[in-house]
Design a protein around this motif. Structure first.
Motif, PDB file in Angstrom:
ATOM      1  N   VAL A   4       0.828  -1.206   0.000  1.00 33.97           N
ATOM      2  CA  VAL A   4       0.000   0.000   0.000  1.00 33.97           C
ATOM      3  C   VAL A   4       0.862   1.256   0.000  1.00 33.97           C
ATOM      4  O   VAL A   4       0.590   2.213  -0.725  1.00 33.97           O
ATOM      5  CB  VAL A   4      -0.982   0.004   1.194  1.00 33.97           C
ATOM      6  CG1 VAL A   4      -1.571   1.381   1.421  1.00 33.97           C
ATOM      7  CG2 VAL A   4      -2.094  -1.004   0.961  1.00 33.97           C
ATOM      8  N   SER A   5       1.929   1.249   0.763  1.00 39.81           N
ATOM      9  CA  SER A   5       2.762   2.444   0.856  1.00 39.81           C
ATOM     10  C   SER A   5       3.488   2.752  -0.453  1.00 39.81           C
ATOM     11  O   SER A   5       3.935   3.874  -0.661  1.00 39.81           O
ATOM     12  CB  SER A   5       3.761   2.308   2.002  1.00 39.81           C
ATOM     13  OG  SER A   5       4.680   1.276   1.722  1.00 39.81           O
ATOM     14  N   ASN A   6       3.600   1.780  -1.353  1.00 41.74           N
ATOM     15  CA  ASN A   6       4.291   1.983  -2.632  1.00 41.74           C
ATOM     16  C   ASN A   6       3.366   1.918  -3.836  1.00 41.74           C
ATOM     17  O   ASN A   6       3.829   1.930  -4.972  1.00 41.74           O
ATOM     18  CB  ASN A   6       5.385   0.916  -2.802  1.00 41.74           C
ATOM     19  CG  ASN A   6       6.475   1.070  -1.788  1.00 41.74           C
ATOM     20  OD1 ASN A   6       6.951   2.170  -1.566  1.00 41.74           O
ATOM     21  ND2 ASN A   6       6.848  -0.017  -1.146  1.00 41.74           N
ATOM     22  N   LEU A   7       2.075   1.857  -3.609  1.00 41.02           N
ATOM     23  CA  LEU A   7       1.120   1.642  -4.694  1.00 41.02           C
ATOM     24  C   LEU A   7       0.819   2.939  -5.432  1.00 41.02           C
ATOM     25  O   LEU A   7       0.419   3.926  -4.821  1.00 41.02           O
ATOM     26  CB  LEU A   7      -0.170   1.071  -4.109  1.00 41.02           C
ATOM     27  CG  LEU A   7      -1.060   0.265  -5.018  1.00 41.02           C
ATOM     28  CD1 LEU A   7      -0.327  -0.928  -5.598  1.00 41.02           C
ATOM     29  CD2 LEU A   7      -2.268  -0.225  -4.255  1.00 41.02           C
ATOM     30  N   ASP A   8       1.014   2.925  -6.733  1.00 39.40           N
ATOM     31  CA  ASP A   8       0.704   4.072  -7.583  1.00 39.40           C
ATOM     32  C   ASP A   8      -0.576   3.733  -8.340  1.00 39.40           C
ATOM     33  O   ASP A   8      -0.550   3.063  -9.367  1.00 39.40           O
ATOM     34  CB  ASP A   8       1.864   4.328  -8.546  1.00 39.40           C
ATOM     35  CG  ASP A   8       1.751   5.673  -9.238  1.00 39.40           C
ATOM     36  OD1 ASP A   8       0.870   6.485  -8.845  1.00 39.40           O
ATOM     37  OD2 ASP A   8       2.512   5.912 -10.176  1.00 39.40           O
ATOM     38  N   LEU A   9      -1.695   4.176  -7.794  1.00 46.60           N
ATOM     39  CA  LEU A   9      -3.006   3.780  -8.307  1.00 46.60           C
ATOM     40  C   LEU A   9      -3.995   4.895  -8.024  1.00 46.60           C
ATOM     41  O   LEU A   9      -3.978   5.475  -6.948  1.00 46.60           O
ATOM     42  CB  LEU A   9      -3.434   2.503  -7.576  1.00 46.60           C
ATOM     43  CG  LEU A   9      -4.629   1.718  -8.043  1.00 46.60           C
ATOM     44  CD1 LEU A   9      -4.408   1.177  -9.443  1.00 46.60           C
ATOM     45  CD2 LEU A   9      -4.883   0.553  -7.091  1.00 46.60           C
ATOM     46  N   VAL A  10      -4.849   5.206  -8.994  1.00 45.34           N
ATOM     47  CA  VAL A  10      -5.895   6.204  -8.799  1.00 45.34           C
ATOM     48  C   VAL A  10      -7.191   5.458  -8.530  1.00 45.34           C
ATOM     49  O   VAL A  10      -7.646   4.668  -9.355  1.00 45.34           O
ATOM     50  CB  VAL A  10      -6.053   7.108 -10.037  1.00 45.34           C
ATOM     51  CG1 VAL A  10      -7.162   8.128  -9.813  1.00 45.34           C
ATOM     52  CG2 VAL A  10      -4.738   7.788 -10.378  1.00 45.34           C
TER      53      VAL A  10
ATOM     54  N   VAL B 164      -7.484   2.711 -11.459  1.00 47.61           N
ATOM     55  CA  VAL B 164      -6.795   2.775 -12.746  1.00 47.61           C
ATOM     56  C   VAL B 164      -5.326   3.119 -12.499  1.00 47.61           C
ATOM     57  O   VAL B 164      -5.017   3.926 -11.628  1.00 47.61           O
ATOM     58  CB  VAL B 164      -7.468   3.812 -13.685  1.00 47.61           C
ATOM     59  CG1 VAL B 164      -7.524   5.184 -13.055  1.00 47.61           C
ATOM     60  CG2 VAL B 164      -6.796   3.884 -15.039  1.00 47.61           C
ATOM     61  N   SER B 165      -4.453   2.481 -13.264  1.00 41.95           N
ATOM     62  CA  SER B 165      -3.027   2.795 -13.124  1.00 41.95           C
ATOM     63  C   SER B 165      -2.698   4.047 -13.941  1.00 41.95           C
ATOM     64  O   SER B 165      -3.309   4.298 -14.986  1.00 41.95           O
ATOM     65  CB  SER B 165      -2.167   1.627 -13.597  1.00 41.95           C
ATOM     66  OG  SER B 165      -2.200   1.505 -15.006  1.00 41.95           O
TER      67      SER B 165
ATOM     68  N   ALA C 220      -8.539  10.226 -18.937  1.00 45.62           N
ATOM     69  CA  ALA C 220      -8.263  10.672 -17.574  1.00 45.62           C
ATOM     70  C   ALA C 220      -8.965   9.731 -16.600  1.00 45.62           C
ATOM     71  O   ALA C 220      -9.947   9.069 -16.977  1.00 45.62           O
ATOM     72  CB  ALA C 220      -8.786  12.101 -17.376  1.00 45.62           C
ATOM     73  N   PRO C 221      -8.502   9.659 -15.359  1.00 48.21           N
ATOM     74  CA  PRO C 221      -9.194   8.809 -14.385  1.00 48.21           C
ATOM     75  C   PRO C 221     -10.704   9.081 -14.318  1.00 48.21           C
ATOM     76  O   PRO C 221     -11.505   8.148 -14.243  1.00 48.21           O
ATOM     77  CB  PRO C 221      -8.499   9.143 -13.064  1.00 48.21           C
ATOM     78  CG  PRO C 221      -7.102   9.490 -13.484  1.00 48.21           C
ATOM     79  CD  PRO C 221      -7.284  10.248 -14.776  1.00 48.21           C
ATOM     80  N   ALA C 222     -11.095  10.342 -14.400  1.00 45.79           N
ATOM     81  CA  ALA C 222     -12.523  10.675 -14.343  1.00 45.79           C
ATOM     82  C   ALA C 222     -13.301  10.117 -15.536  1.00 45.79           C
ATOM     83  O   ALA C 222     -14.513   9.883 -15.440  1.00 45.79           O
ATOM     84  CB  ALA C 222     -12.704  12.192 -14.272  1.00 45.79           C
TER      85      ALA C 222
ATOM     86  N   ARG D 299     -17.109   3.329 -14.682  1.00 49.71           N
ATOM     87  CA  ARG D 299     -17.620   2.851 -15.971  1.00 49.71           C
ATOM     88  C   ARG D 299     -17.240   1.394 -16.138  1.00 49.71           C
ATOM     89  O   ARG D 299     -16.300   0.907 -15.519  1.00 49.71           O
ATOM     90  CB  ARG D 299     -17.020   3.656 -17.121  1.00 49.71           C
ATOM     91  CG  ARG D 299     -17.442   5.114 -17.100  1.00 49.71           C
ATOM     92  CD  ARG D 299     -16.845   5.874 -18.238  1.00 49.71           C
ATOM     93  NE  ARG D 299     -17.501   5.554 -19.499  1.00 49.71           N
ATOM     94  CZ  ARG D 299     -17.132   6.058 -20.665  1.00 49.71           C
ATOM     95  NH1 ARG D 299     -16.105   6.881 -20.738  1.00 49.71           N
ATOM     96  NH2 ARG D 299     -17.765   5.732 -21.764  1.00 49.71           N
ATOM     97  N   ASN D 300     -17.938   0.709 -17.025  1.00 45.16           N
ATOM     98  CA  ASN D 300     -17.566  -0.637 -17.421  1.00 45.16           C
ATOM     99  C   ASN D 300     -16.499  -0.519 -18.515  1.00 45.16           C
ATOM    100  O   ASN D 300     -16.515   0.441 -19.289  1.00 45.16           O
ATOM    101  CB  ASN D 300     -18.800  -1.390 -17.939  1.00 45.16           C
ATOM    102  CG  ASN D 300     -18.462  -2.804 -18.346  1.00 45.16           C
ATOM    103  OD1 ASN D 300     -17.881  -3.022 -19.407  1.00 45.16           O
ATOM    104  ND2 ASN D 300     -18.826  -3.750 -17.520  1.00 45.16           N
TER     105      ASN D 300
END
Length: 158
Positions: free
Chosen positions: A10-16, A63-64, A74-76, A81-82
């Motif tokens: 978790v401390s190294n996770l790059d995820l939106v 999303v990565s 973009a993440p948004a 969404r599917n």
């Protein structure tokens, strides 16, 4: 104190993540083999999406950054969404049916689909769709673009 593998990841996770999901809650209770997969995906800077199995439409909840870079979405544009929004007129119905079967049976599948970037250009999305388990049940699916062989081999073993 000694931290669990999940806590270290978790401390190294790059995820939106979606507003309703934190990285910590996403990883909570996740089986060690699946924690390893998520850690490898982030360490290797892979392109991937995470969908919620509890949602009737399998909404994307994470999303990565690499997916964002490679597709222009973009993440948004992606979250809640599917994944079918990536499909278009050239997408193979047979490959989509293979994905549906894997989701219905909670199994893994490798497919290659013609998908569409935000700018409308196409790309071949060769990806592994595989379940992630927490507390003994499938909670999420991760779709990994151009999945590294090491991760595919790990999924076959676990």
């Amino acid at each position: 104190t000694k931290r669990s593998l999940s806590e270290r990841v978790v401390s190294n996770l790059d995820l939106v993540c979606d507003a309703d999901l934190t990285v910590e809650s996403f990883m909570r209770g996740m089986e060690p083999a699946d924690v390893r997969v998520v850690a490898q995906l982030c360490a290797r800077k892979c392109s991937f999406l995470v969908s919620d199995c509890e949602d009737p439409d399998a909404a994307i909840v994470a999303v990565s950054p690499v997916f964002v870079e490679q597709t222009g979405y973009a993440p948004a544009d992606v979250l809640q969404r599917n994944c079918r929004f990536l499909q278009g007129p050239g997408t193979s119905i047979q490959q989509v049916d293979r994905i549906r079967r894997a989701l219905a049976t909670r199994s893994s599948v490798s497919v290659a689909l013609l998908n569409y970037k935000k700018d409308g250009s196409t790309f071949t999305n060769s990806f592994l769709l595989t379940p992630l388990r927490a507390d003994g049940r499938v909670t999420y699916y991760v779709g990994i673009q151009n999945c590294p062989d090491a991760i595919i081999d790990d999924r076959k073993r676990n």
